[in-house]
Design a protein around this motif. Structure first.
Motif, PDB file in Angstrom:
ATOM      1  N   CYS B  26     -10.703  28.647   9.540  1.00 24.76           N
ATOM      2  CA  CYS B  26      -9.856  27.733  10.807  1.00 24.76           C
ATOM      3  C   CYS B  26      -9.593  28.405  11.750  1.00 24.76           C
ATOM      4  O   CYS B  26      -7.978  29.612  12.113  1.00 24.76           O
ATOM      5  CB  CYS B  26      -8.935  27.419   9.673  1.00 24.76           C
ATOM      6  SG  CYS B  26      -8.004  25.878  10.175  1.00 24.76           S
ATOM      7  N   PHE B  28      -8.674  27.313  16.424  1.00 24.61           N
ATOM      8  CA  PHE B  28      -7.417  26.731  17.100  1.00 24.61           C
ATOM      9  C   PHE B  28      -7.974  26.882  18.129  1.00 24.61           C
ATOM     10  O   PHE B  28      -8.657  27.805  19.357  1.00 24.61           O
ATOM     11  CB  PHE B  28      -6.301  27.640  16.659  1.00 24.61           C
ATOM     12  CG  PHE B  28      -5.874  26.436  17.450  1.00 24.61           C
ATOM     13  CD1 PHE B  28      -4.988  25.169  16.869  1.00 24.61           C
ATOM     14  CD2 PHE B  28      -4.463  27.026  18.209  1.00 24.61           C
ATOM     15  CE1 PHE B  28      -4.349  24.693  17.866  1.00 24.61           C
ATOM     16  CE2 PHE B  28      -3.242  26.740  19.356  1.00 24.61           C
ATOM     17  CZ  PHE B  28      -3.132  25.561  18.997  1.00 24.61           C
ATOM     18  N   ASP B  92       0.975  18.462  10.093  1.00 22.32           N
ATOM     19  CA  ASP B  92      -0.486  17.646   9.263  1.00 22.32           C
ATOM     20  C   ASP B  92      -0.669  18.130   8.602  1.00 22.32           C
ATOM     21  O   ASP B  92      -1.086  19.336   7.711  1.00 22.32           O
ATOM     22  CB  ASP B  92      -1.059  18.345  10.680  1.00 22.32           C
ATOM     23  CG  ASP B  92      -1.484  16.776  11.765  1.00 22.32           C
ATOM     24  OD1 ASP B  92      -1.071  15.552  10.823  1.00 22.32           O
ATOM     25  OD2 ASP B  92      -2.136  17.127  12.626  1.00 22.32           O
ATOM     26  N   LEU B  94      -4.405  19.135   6.041  1.00 24.03           N
ATOM     27  CA  LEU B  94      -6.182  19.152   6.249  1.00 24.03           C
ATOM     28  C   LEU B  94      -6.298  19.537   4.810  1.00 24.03           C
ATOM     29  O   LEU B  94      -5.952  20.175   4.030  1.00 24.03           O
ATOM     30  CB  LEU B  94      -5.692  20.438   6.982  1.00 24.03           C
ATOM     31  CG  LEU B  94      -7.146  21.035   7.255  1.00 24.03           C
ATOM     32  CD1 LEU B  94      -7.777  20.080   8.338  1.00 24.03           C
ATOM     33  CD2 LEU B  94      -7.253  22.095   7.337  1.00 24.03           C
ATOM     34  N   HIS B 122      -7.862  14.673   7.367  1.00 25.86           N
ATOM     35  CA  HIS B 122      -6.460  15.230   8.195  1.00 25.86           C
ATOM     36  C   HIS B 122      -5.488  14.036   8.890  1.00 25.86           C
ATOM     37  O   HIS B 122      -6.805  12.883   9.262  1.00 25.86           O
ATOM     38  CB  HIS B 122      -6.969  16.505   9.536  1.00 25.86           C
ATOM     39  CG  HIS B 122      -7.492  15.671  10.109  1.00 25.86           C
ATOM     40  ND1 HIS B 122      -7.025  15.523  11.426  1.00 25.86           N
ATOM     41  CD2 HIS B 122      -8.853  15.354  10.956  1.00 25.86           C
ATOM     42  CE1 HIS B 122      -7.705  15.030  13.222  1.00 25.86           C
ATOM     43  NE2 HIS B 122      -8.391  14.953  11.569  1.00 25.86           N
ATOM     44  N   ARG B 124      -3.057  12.879  12.010  1.00 24.55           N
ATOM     45  CA  ARG B 124      -3.041  13.130  13.237  1.00 24.55           C
ATOM     46  C   ARG B 124      -1.377  13.280  13.557  1.00 24.55           C
ATOM     47  O   ARG B 124      -1.188  13.168  14.894  1.00 24.55           O
ATOM     48  CB  ARG B 124      -3.750  12.048  14.391  1.00 24.55           C
ATOM     49  CG  ARG B 124      -5.014  12.578  13.083  1.00 24.55           C
ATOM     50  CD  ARG B 124      -5.761  10.549  13.737  1.00 24.55           C
ATOM     51  NE  ARG B 124      -6.716  10.425  13.037  1.00 24.55           N
ATOM     52  CZ  ARG B 124      -8.365  11.539  13.367  1.00 24.55           C
ATOM     53  NH1 ARG B 124      -8.409  11.817  14.511  1.00 24.55           N
ATOM     54  NH2 ARG B 124      -9.563  11.185  12.797  1.00 24.55           N
ATOM     55  N   ILE B 127      -3.006  17.364  15.620  1.00 26.74           N
ATOM     56  CA  ILE B 127      -4.576  17.376  15.046  1.00 26.74           C
ATOM     57  C   ILE B 127      -5.200  16.589  16.004  1.00 26.74           C
ATOM     58  O   ILE B 127      -4.600  15.538  14.619  1.00 26.74           O
ATOM     59  CB  ILE B 127      -4.882  18.374  13.918  1.00 26.74           C
ATOM     60  CG1 ILE B 127      -4.754  19.167  13.323  1.00 26.74           C
ATOM     61  CG2 ILE B 127      -6.380  18.104  13.917  1.00 26.74           C
ATOM     62  CD1 ILE B 127      -4.492  19.722  11.637  1.00 26.74           C
ATOM     63  N   VAL B 130     -11.473  18.382  13.898  1.00 22.55           N
ATOM     64  CA  VAL B 130     -11.445  19.073  13.885  1.00 22.55           C
ATOM     65  C   VAL B 130     -12.371  19.055  13.810  1.00 22.55           C
ATOM     66  O   VAL B 130     -13.622  18.048  13.186  1.00 22.55           O
ATOM     67  CB  VAL B 130     -11.194  18.822  12.038  1.00 22.55           C
ATOM     68  CG1 VAL B 130     -11.844  20.210  11.219  1.00 22.55           C
ATOM     69  CG2 VAL B 130      -9.623  19.186  11.769  1.00 22.55           C
ATOM     70  N   LEU B 147      -9.737  23.314  14.857  1.00 26.28           N
ATOM     71  CA  LEU B 147      -8.929  22.428  15.225  1.00 26.28           C
ATOM     72  C   LEU B 147      -8.682  22.236  16.293  1.00 26.28           C
ATOM     73  O   LEU B 147      -8.227  23.102  17.516  1.00 26.28           O
ATOM     74  CB  LEU B 147      -7.493  23.341  13.883  1.00 26.28           C
ATOM     75  CG  LEU B 147      -8.027  23.155  13.141  1.00 26.28           C
ATOM     76  CD1 LEU B 147      -6.506  23.323  12.707  1.00 26.28           C
ATOM     77  CD2 LEU B 147      -8.782  22.363  12.110  1.00 26.28           C
ATOM     78  N   GLN B 148      -8.964  20.792  16.797  1.00 24.46           N
ATOM     79  CA  GLN B 148      -9.333  20.892  17.795  1.00 24.46           C
ATOM     80  C   GLN B 148      -7.726  19.538  18.616  1.00 24.46           C
ATOM     81  O   GLN B 148      -6.686  18.853  18.374  1.00 24.46           O
ATOM     82  CB  GLN B 148     -10.163  20.143  19.235  1.00 24.46           C
ATOM     83  CG  GLN B 148     -10.887  20.868  19.260  1.00 24.46           C
ATOM     84  CD  GLN B 148     -12.367  20.366  19.857  1.00 24.46           C
ATOM     85  OE1 GLN B 148     -12.916  21.331  20.440  1.00 24.46           O
ATOM     86  NE2 GLN B 148     -12.889  18.775  20.044  1.00 24.46           N
ATOM     87  N   ARG B 149      -6.510  20.428  19.554  1.00 23.65           N
ATOM     88  CA  ARG B 149      -5.375  19.574  20.268  1.00 23.65           C
ATOM     89  C   ARG B 149      -5.183  19.213  21.726  1.00 23.65           C
ATOM     90  O   ARG B 149      -5.833  20.343  22.549  1.00 23.65           O
ATOM     91  CB  ARG B 149      -4.237  20.065  19.528  1.00 23.65           C
ATOM     92  CG  ARG B 149      -2.959  19.432  19.802  1.00 23.65           C
ATOM     93  CD  ARG B 149      -1.562  20.505  19.982  1.00 23.65           C
ATOM     94  NE  ARG B 149      -0.812  19.465  19.742  1.00 23.65           N
ATOM     95  CZ  ARG B 149       0.263  19.609  20.095  1.00 23.65           C
ATOM     96  NH1 ARG B 149       0.566  20.994  20.953  1.00 23.65           N
ATOM     97  NH2 ARG B 149       1.693  19.552  20.169  1.00 23.65           N
TER      98      ARG B 149
END
Lengths: 227, 155
Positions: B26, B28, B92, B94, B122, B124, B127, B130, B147-149
């Motif tokens: 995973c 980031f 969060d 997942l 997931h 929020r 995160i 995804v 995982l995008q933020r």
């Protein structure tokens, strides 16, 4: 030791009896073909060493047997077929392996000694292509523990595998008396089927090849009969 | 004597030389803004991350600093697995939904379970999205999900 045994057998040959019957020459009951004949006889050989070798290597867990048939063509070339069978069961790294299978090898030997119709001895160099088909079970195969669960095991039963390999062989065969032959081969083997197909489970042992590895070697000591 | 030498020299190697850990890798990606720059920058390392499996008492990553990815082992016996990921005091969950398949390595190394990711769910809190980059979770695959933020204020 086996080389000495072969040489000793050669040295203890007696004076042969030559007989002519229907314009055919026989020495010690063996037909001697004309110098120009392509077909010059047939040899059936039983390997006496491979059963010992495999039992020794596996500490009694494996048995393998092999017979060979070769033709003598023009006193020089020996097209050869070798057939065999192996079976066994053993524990390796807590995994229980049980398998059995047969193999066949096809190839050609070339006699390096001087050509002569009555000279049945041969110093041989040759190649083989071998194939083996086997059935086997692997049980108790380890699955490493992870964050979620402790170590466990899994089973792979009723697995089938076909493997193919090539060999370079060198050896000799000596006519002792009355068609009785002795000889040996040393073999270097290279496995062709190294890559597994899909979810195939690699066999632990390949009949005729040995323990599964990229290369292997073998030794045979034959007792045979010439026809 | 010859047979004795053969016994010594011809036993196959029984030591495993391969790694045998299969896990969902995973990664980031955080988009943030610095005051001097109008465009968003990208950060690919967590400055600290805590990961614990739901149903497990042990913590997989405990406030671990400067990691570019986390390896999340999936359960072999069932097809769902959930983790709580804590980042900057925000939690969060997942949840991975997947299939399992046995893969034989060798007698020495045993077998592993490969997985195929079917779905990732997931919450929020931190995160945003995804991405499933590679749904095959197996040895030698080093990137499965991202995982995008988006963090424009660079909190």
């Amino acid at each position: 030791m086996l080389l000495l045994l072969t040489l000793t057998a050669n040295a203890t040959k007696h004076m042969p009896d030559t007989v002519y019957h229907h314009n055919r020459m026989y020495i010690d009951g063996l037909r001697i073909y004309s110098d120009s004949a392509i077909y010059q006889g047939l040899n059936l050989k039983i390997d006496m060493f491979m059963p010992v070798l495999e039992v020794a290597r596996s500490k009694g867990k494996l048995q393998a047997y092999e017979v060979a048939l070769n033709l003598r063509l023009k006193q020089r070339y020996y097209p050869t077929i070798e057939l065999g069978y192996a079976f066994g069961q053993t524990n390796v790294s807590d995994t229980y392996w049980k398998g059995q299978g047969g193999f066949v090898k096809l190839g050609l030997d070339v006699n390096g000694l001087r050509k002569h119709v009555e000279a049945l001895d041969a110093l041989l160099v040759g190649i083989r292509v071998g194939g083996a088909y086997e059935k086997y079970d692997l049980t108790g195969v380890r699955v490493a523990g992870s964050y979620w669960q402790p170590a466990s095991s899994c089973d792979f039963t009723n697995q089938y595998s076909f493997n193919c390999w090539g060999e370079v062989v060198a050896g000799c065969q000596v006519h002792v008396c009355s068609g009785l032959m002795m000889g040996w081969y040393f073999r270097l083997k290279v496995l062709f089927t190294r890559n597994l197909k899909g979810e195939e489970v690699a066999p632990y042992y390949i009949p005729g090849f040995g323990y599964r590895d990229n290369t292997n070697w073998g030794f045979n000591y034959y007792i045979g009969w010439k026809f | 004597m010859l047979v004795g030498l053969l016994c010594i020299s011809c036993q196959p190697d029984t030591v495993c030389h391969e790694t045998r850990k299969v896990a969902m890798h995973c990664h980031f990606r955080e988009y943030y803004r610095v005051p001097s720059n109008v465009q968003l920058n990208v950060r690919t390392e967590w400055d600290s991350i805590t990961v614990q499996g739901i149903g497990s008492d042990s913590v997989l990553y405990n406030n671990t600093k400067q990691v570019s990815y986390i390896a999340l082992p999936l359960k072999d016996s069932i097809d769902t697995c959930a983790y709580v990921l804590t980042y900057h005091q925000k939690k969060d969950t997942l949840t991975a939904i997947y299939t399992n398949q046995q893969k034989f390595l060798s007698i020495e190394c045993g077998c592993v379970y490969n997985h195929k990711i079917m779905q990732i769910n997931h919450t929020r809190n931190w995160i945003d999205t995804v991405l499933i980059v590679n749904d095959a979770v197996m040895l030698d695959i080093d990137k499965n999900i991202v995982l995008q933020r988006t963090n424009p204020d660079n909190e």
